[in-house]
Design an enzyme around this catalytic site. Structure first.
Site, PDB file in Angstrom:
ATOM      1  N   GLY A  74       0.817  -1.213   0.000  1.00 34.78           N
ATOM      2  CA  GLY A  74       0.000   0.000   0.000  1.00 34.78           C
ATOM      3  C   GLY A  74       0.845   1.254   0.000  1.00 34.78           C
ATOM      4  N   CYS A 132      -0.700   3.271  -9.285  1.00 37.51           N
ATOM      5  CA  CYS A 132      -1.532   3.339  -8.081  1.00 37.51           C
ATOM      6  C   CYS A 132      -2.933   3.875  -8.406  1.00 37.51           C
ATOM      7  CB  CYS A 132      -0.825   4.136  -6.997  1.00 37.51           C
ATOM      8  SG  CYS A 132      -0.571   5.808  -7.442  1.00 37.51           S
TER       9      CYS A 132
END
Ligand code: FMN
Length: 310
Positions: A74, A132
């Site tokens: 992440g 992303c």
């Protein structure tokens, strides 16, 4: 017998050899400095940097898979301010190329990170991670849409005073369309591939193995996909290409160079052997020297057709 000259150039960026460590697998370099002489590397690409610090996804965020791993870190990182204050001064002492991998959740965020790195000494280039999720477009990765990829590239170029490398996502139907779009937008180089999206399930508990459900697949399992995508992209664009994905040793690295990549990035292999990049540099040098190849440049793009008899 002369020893092979390992220098390569990626546009205006000069590397002492074609081996870089890949973003997210080599921290900020310093973590590996007790184990590896970083100054022998072609360069290091530091962990993806965002405007604000990010703690990333909840654990478990890594799982081993056959011939690779899935990660859903992440994009945890210290954020621009701490990076400039605490990481850059140490990186400035290195005698190797330092590439800063950046990302944002909006085009403005990409711009802001690029602007924050403006004028900072000791940073050789910016690598733009367009894999992303794009909050402005419903969470779809920027890099899956050629137009959005081009807009991110333009925005970063407008703010940056350093060479801009755009890192492509393999999670697309035709990677050449994105490569063409970012080249047209002015990218100085392209790197590929980032991880392939995947999932693993714990059959006893019947839950996804990653808390995030899906993650990015890396390691030797993805190498043939990566080599083919590099092969396609070098035949599509005129800017230099940096290849990677599943490189475990010098022979793997040579596949990418022969396919036409000007340099390579080594990622997951660092988790198996932190010194693997040194072995890869030495392996490539020996391979070339043994064959009387004076310059590594002569290997780049030297792929023959099956029926050539050269
Ligand atoms: C744990 C982990 C973290 C990563 N973090 C980033 C990142 O922050 N930015 C990025 O562009 N790529 C990131 N990547 C992708 C790698 O840089 C590389 O492109 C990918 O893993 C394929 O190469 P490999 O098979 O040699 O690992 C990460 C990969 C791994 C395994």
């Amino acid at each position: 017998m002369s020893v092979t000259d390992m220098k390569v150039t990626i546009g205006s960026l000069e590397l002492k050899n074609p081996v870089l460590t890949a973003s997210g697998t080599f921290g900020y370099g310093r973590e590996f400095s007790p184990l590896v002489d970083l100054n022998l590397l072609g360069g290091i690409v530091v962990k993806g940097l965002s405007l604000k610090p990010m703690s990333g996804n909840p654990p478990p965020r890594i799982v081993e898979t056959p011939c690779g791993m899935l990660n859903a870190i992440g994009l945890a990182n210290v954020g621009l301010e701490i990076f400039l204050k605490e990481k850059v001064p140490w990186l400035q002492g290195l005698d190797t190329a330092v590439v800063v991998n950046i990302y944002g959740h909006s085009i403005d965020e990409y711009s802001a990170v690029a602007e924050g790195l403006r004028g900072v000494e000791g940073i050789s280039a910016i690598e733009v991670n367009i894999s992303c999720p794009n909050v402005e477009c419903g969470g779809m990765a920027f890099g899956t849409d050629p137009d959005v990829s081009a807009r991110v590239t333009e925005a970063v170029l407008k703010k940056s005073d350093k060479p801009v490398i755009v890192k492509l996502s393999p999670n697309v139907t035709d990677i050449r369309a994105v490569a063409r779009a970012v080249e047209k937008a002015g990218a100085n180089a392209i790197s590929l591939i980032n991880t392939l999206t995947g999932m693993a399930i714990d059959i006893d508990r019947r839950v996804p193995k990653l808390a995030n459900i899906s993650g990015g697949l890396s390691g030797p399992a993805i190498r043939p996909v990566a080599v083919y995508m590099v092969y396609q992209v070098v035949r599509t664009v005129h800017i230099p290409v940096i290849g990677g994905g599943g490189i475990m040793d010098y022979r793997d690295a040579l596949e990418f160079l022969i396919a036409g990549a000007h340099a390579v990035q080594v990622g997951t292999a660092n988790f198996v052997n932190p010194g693997v990049s040194m072995d890869i540099i030495e392996g490539i040098r020996k391979f070339c020297t043994d064959r009387g190849i004076d310059r590594i440049q002569d290997i780049i793009g030297s792929l023959r057709t099956r029926n050539s008899n050269a």
